[in-house]
Design a protein around this motif. Sequence first.
Motif, PDB file in Angstrom:
ATOM      1  N   ARG A 293      29.904  16.765  66.987  1.00 13.19           N
ATOM      2  CA  ARG A 293      30.905  15.691  66.975  1.00 13.19           C
ATOM      3  C   ARG A 293      30.328  14.411  66.379  1.00 13.19           C
ATOM      4  N   ARG A 294      29.102  14.079  66.730  1.00 15.82           N
ATOM      5  CA  ARG A 294      28.467  12.882  66.178  1.00 15.82           C
ATOM      6  C   ARG A 294      28.288  13.007  64.658  1.00 15.82           C
ATOM      7  N   ALA A 295      27.880  14.188  64.217  1.00 16.54           N
ATOM      8  CA  ALA A 295      27.661  14.386  62.780  1.00 16.54           C
ATOM      9  C   ALA A 295      28.970  14.246  62.004  1.00 16.54           C
ATOM     10  N   GLU A 296      30.064  14.712  62.586  1.00 18.99           N
ATOM     11  CA  GLU A 296      31.353  14.681  61.884  1.00 18.99           C
ATOM     12  C   GLU A 296      31.858  13.264  61.646  1.00 18.99           C
ATOM     13  N   VAL A 297      31.382  12.298  62.441  1.00 23.95           N
ATOM     14  CA  VAL A 297      31.819  10.903  62.253  1.00 23.95           C
ATOM     15  C   VAL A 297      30.678  10.006  61.782  1.00 23.95           C
ATOM     16  N   ALA A 298      29.544  10.596  61.412  1.00 21.08           N
ATOM     17  CA  ALA A 298      28.395   9.801  60.970  1.00 21.08           C
ATOM     18  C   ALA A 298      28.739   9.027  59.693  1.00 21.08           C
ATOM     19  N   ARG A 299      28.213   7.799  59.601  1.00 22.59           N
ATOM     20  CA  ARG A 299      28.544   6.924  58.471  1.00 22.59           C
ATOM     21  C   ARG A 299      27.509   7.054  57.356  1.00 22.59           C
ATOM     22  N   VAL A 300      27.254   8.254  56.942  1.00 22.68           N
ATOM     23  CA  VAL A 300      26.196   8.439  55.942  1.00 22.68           C
ATOM     24  C   VAL A 300      26.697   8.251  54.515  1.00 22.68           C
ATOM     25  N   TYR A 301      27.965   8.533  54.257  1.00 25.53           N
ATOM     26  CA  TYR A 301      28.423   8.569  52.879  1.00 25.53           C
ATOM     27  C   TYR A 301      28.794   7.192  52.325  1.00 25.53           C
ATOM     28  N   GLU A 302      28.537   6.148  53.107  1.00 25.43           N
ATOM     29  CA  GLU A 302      28.636   4.802  52.562  1.00 25.43           C
ATOM     30  C   GLU A 302      27.475   4.527  51.606  1.00 25.43           C
ATOM     31  N   VAL A 303      26.417   5.372  51.708  1.00 27.01           N
ATOM     32  CA  VAL A 303      25.245   5.168  50.863  1.00 27.01           C
ATOM     33  C   VAL A 303      24.649   6.486  50.350  1.00 27.01           C
ATOM     34  N   ALA A 304      24.766   7.553  51.133  1.00 33.49           N
ATOM     35  CA  ALA A 304      24.189   8.845  50.746  1.00 33.49           C
ATOM     36  C   ALA A 304      25.177   9.640  49.892  1.00 33.49           C
TER      37      ALA A 304
ATOM     38  N   SER B 152      15.179  11.625  49.110  1.00 29.90           N
ATOM     39  CA  SER B 152      14.870  12.244  50.397  1.00 29.90           C
ATOM     40  C   SER B 152      16.088  12.175  51.305  1.00 29.90           C
ATOM     41  N   PHE B 153      16.169  13.139  52.233  1.00 26.77           N
ATOM     42  CA  PHE B 153      17.273  13.188  53.201  1.00 26.77           C
ATOM     43  C   PHE B 153      17.249  12.026  54.184  1.00 26.77           C
ATOM     44  N   LYS B 154      16.120  11.342  54.334  1.00 32.30           N
ATOM     45  CA  LYS B 154      15.936  10.359  55.398  1.00 32.30           C
ATOM     46  C   LYS B 154      16.940   9.219  55.359  1.00 32.30           C
ATOM     47  N   LEU B 155      17.535   8.977  54.211  1.00 32.72           N
ATOM     48  CA  LEU B 155      18.534   7.921  54.095  1.00 32.72           C
ATOM     49  C   LEU B 155      19.698   8.145  55.049  1.00 32.72           C
ATOM     50  N   ARG B 156      20.078   9.393  55.268  1.00 32.52           N
ATOM     51  CA  ARG B 156      21.233   9.705  56.106  1.00 32.52           C
ATOM     52  C   ARG B 156      21.068   9.147  57.521  1.00 32.52           C
ATOM     53  N   GLY B 157      19.980   9.537  58.165  1.00 30.76           N
ATOM     54  CA  GLY B 157      19.784   9.118  59.547  1.00 30.76           C
ATOM     55  C   GLY B 157      19.529   7.630  59.685  1.00 30.76           C
ATOM     56  N   ALA B 158      18.729   7.064  58.771  1.00 25.73           N
ATOM     57  CA  ALA B 158      18.415   5.636  58.851  1.00 25.73           C
ATOM     58  C   ALA B 158      19.675   4.786  58.712  1.00 25.73           C
ATOM     59  N   TYR B 159      20.513   5.120  57.740  1.00 23.46           N
ATOM     60  CA  TYR B 159      21.720   4.324  57.538  1.00 23.46           C
ATOM     61  C   TYR B 159      22.691   4.487  58.708  1.00 23.46           C
ATOM     62  N   ASN B 160      22.842   5.723  59.176  1.00 25.53           N
ATOM     63  CA  ASN B 160      23.778   5.946  60.291  1.00 25.53           C
ATOM     64  C   ASN B 160      23.355   5.153  61.526  1.00 25.53           C
ATOM     65  N   ARG B 161      22.051   5.080  61.793  1.00 23.88           N
ATOM     66  CA  ARG B 161      21.569   4.311  62.947  1.00 23.88           C
ATOM     67  C   ARG B 161      21.821   2.822  62.751  1.00 23.88           C
TER      68      ARG B 161
ATOM     69  N   ALA C 223      22.033  12.780  64.229  1.00 20.48           N
ATOM     70  CA  ALA C 223      23.388  13.086  63.754  1.00 20.48           C
ATOM     71  C   ALA C 223      23.517  12.844  62.257  1.00 20.48           C
ATOM     72  N   GLY C 224      22.864  11.802  61.768  1.00 21.27           N
ATOM     73  CA  GLY C 224      22.894  11.544  60.330  1.00 21.27           C
ATOM     74  C   GLY C 224      22.264  12.674  59.539  1.00 21.27           C
ATOM     75  N   GLN C 225      21.115  13.145  59.998  1.00 25.53           N
ATOM     76  CA  GLN C 225      20.464  14.262  59.304  1.00 25.53           C
ATOM     77  C   GLN C 225      21.302  15.540  59.422  1.00 25.53           C
ATOM     78  N   ALA C 226      22.013  15.690  60.528  1.00 26.16           N
ATOM     79  CA  ALA C 226      22.800  16.905  60.764  1.00 26.16           C
ATOM     80  C   ALA C 226      23.944  17.062  59.772  1.00 26.16           C
ATOM     81  N   THR C 227      24.320  15.974  59.093  1.00 22.42           N
ATOM     82  CA  THR C 227      25.395  16.095  58.098  1.00 22.42           C
ATOM     83  C   THR C 227      25.003  17.036  56.958  1.00 22.42           C
ATOM     84  N   ILE C 228      23.706  17.243  56.769  1.00 19.02           N
ATOM     85  CA  ILE C 228      23.265  18.214  55.755  1.00 19.02           C
ATOM     86  C   ILE C 228      23.786  19.601  56.100  1.00 19.02           C
ATOM     87  N   ALA C 229      23.736  19.949  57.388  1.00 18.78           N
ATOM     88  CA  ALA C 229      24.220  21.262  57.822  1.00 18.78           C
ATOM     89  C   ALA C 229      25.721  21.391  57.607  1.00 18.78           C
TER      90      ALA C 229
END
Length: 521
Positions: free
Chosen positions: A19-30, A61-70, A168-174
Amino acid sequence: MNAQLADKPSAPTAAAILRRAEVARVYEVAQHTALERAPLLSARLGADVWLKREDQQPVFSFKLRGAYNRMAQLDAAERLRGVIAASAGNHAQGVALAASRLKIPAMIVMPVTAPQVKVDAVRRFGGAYAEVVLHGDSYSDAQAEAQRLRDQRDATFVHPFDDLDVIAGQATIALELLDQHQGPLHAVFVPIGGGGLAAGMAAVIKARRPGVRVIGVQASDADAMARAIEAGERVLLDEVGLFADGTAVKQVGTLTFSLCQQYLDEVLRVDTDAICAAIRDIYQDTRSIPEPSGALALAGLKQYVAAHGECAGSLVAVVSGANMNFDRLRFVAERAEVGEQREAVFAVTIPEQRGSFRRFCAALGQHSITEFNYRIGDAQAAHIFVGVQTAKRGEREALAEAFRANDFGVLDLTDDELAKLHLRHMIGGRSPLARDERLYRFDFPERPGALARFLDRMHPDWNISLFHYRNHGADYGRILVGIQVPPSELELLKNFLAGLGYPCVDESGNPAYRLLLCVEA
C-alpha cells in the motif's frame, strides 16, 4: 564478528508495504526504468534472463526513489531544519537531487573511500542545497558521524535503508517489474547492502505474486544480511570488503532484517571475480557498465542457474547502479575472465635450458595464452606466471596434468587472491644472469595461437631472459622480450628481427629499463 541482538519493532506486513509503495511519491523525480531481455546471456545460460535497468535513473541508481519519497513527506518545519544523510555514494546522490528539487538544505556524510565519481555527482546534483562531508572508511563510519551531526543540528536523518518511506520508495521497482513482466516468472534477484531494496521488493512481490522467488545477493566479504538470517538476529561485521562499495554495510537495519527474514527465499554470496564477470555480461548485452554493486544481482543469478539448471519461468536481475569509477575498469577486465571460469592462472616451473619454452607451449595444446610473465632469476629453473584461456573449470585440472606430464612443477593460482591481485605484477627485477640482454617491444596480429607461433619463431641459439604478455582484447598483441645476444652476434639479431615480420622497438636504452631491470645499468 560480534553478535548484536536486534531491536524487534513490529515489522509491517507485505500488504502494508504494498500500500505504501502504491502511493509513493517517486515519479516526481524518478523514471520508470526498462525491463530488458539479455539475449546473449540467455543463450549462454540456457535461461530466460531479464535486466531491470535502475542504472537508467537520473542519478544512475535506484536510490533516488527512496530518498525522494522520504524527503517529500517532511512538513514545513522539518524542511527548514534540513536533513542529514550518510551514504557510500548512491543514496547521497538521491538525497542531493531531492534536496535540490524540494529546496531542502542537506548535509551528506560519505566515507573517504567513496568513488570520486559519486562524490562529484553529489555536489553536482545538490548544487547550493547539499554540503558533502567526507568521514571514515565505510558506510557505518559515515553513519555514526551523520547521527552525531543530526543530534547537534536537530536535523532529520534520511536513512539509506532502515525507514518505511525509503523502503516503500525502493519497492516501486517491484511494482514496475510485475507490470512489465506478466508471464511466467521464476525468480527475481536483488542486491543487498543494508537491505532496503531487498525488503521492499520482496514484500511487494510476495504480496502480488507469492509464487515468485525473491533471492538476495551479497558480496562474500560484505554479507551482513546473509549472516543475520543464518544467526536469527542482526550481526555486526568487524570489516567489510570495499570493491562493491555501494553494498559495503557492516550491519543491516532492524526493519530490513525483519522484512528480509520473512520474505526473501534465500541469500546468495558471490566473490569479486564473479562480480567482475557479471559487469562484463551486462556490458556485452547492453553496452552499459554497471558499478560492482550494480552487477551483484546478475552474479547471483548466474550462480543460481549453475546450481539449479533450467528454470520454469524467467529470471530477473536488478541492475541497481552504474556509478563506476573509470579507473576500476582495468581491474574488472583483469578479473572477469577468471570470474567466468574462462581463464586459469598457473605458476609453472620449467628447466632453464634450451627447448623448455617449446615443450611448455606444446603442453598448452590449442589453448590461447592470456598472460605470460617471466624474468630469468635462477640458473637451473625458470618460474613462469601464465594465464590460459579455458572453456570450463575442468580444463584447469587437465592443463595442470599436461604440465606435470612434462616434468614441470605447477601451482594452480586461479583462486589465489594474492597472486591475482599483486604477485602477477611483481615478477622481475635485476638479475645477474641477464648479461648481454637486449630488450624489444613487439606488436603482432592477435589471433588464436599467435603467441605460440611467435615463441616458435624465436631464434633457438639465443636465450629469452624476460617475457611479458597480456591479452587486452585488441586486434594486436603486445609483447616485451629480453633476449641474451653476445655483442658479436648483434648483426645476426638485426637480420633475425627483420625476418620476423613483426613491428618492433628496441627498448634497450629505455631509462626505466636501465634503472629497474638492466643488470648492466
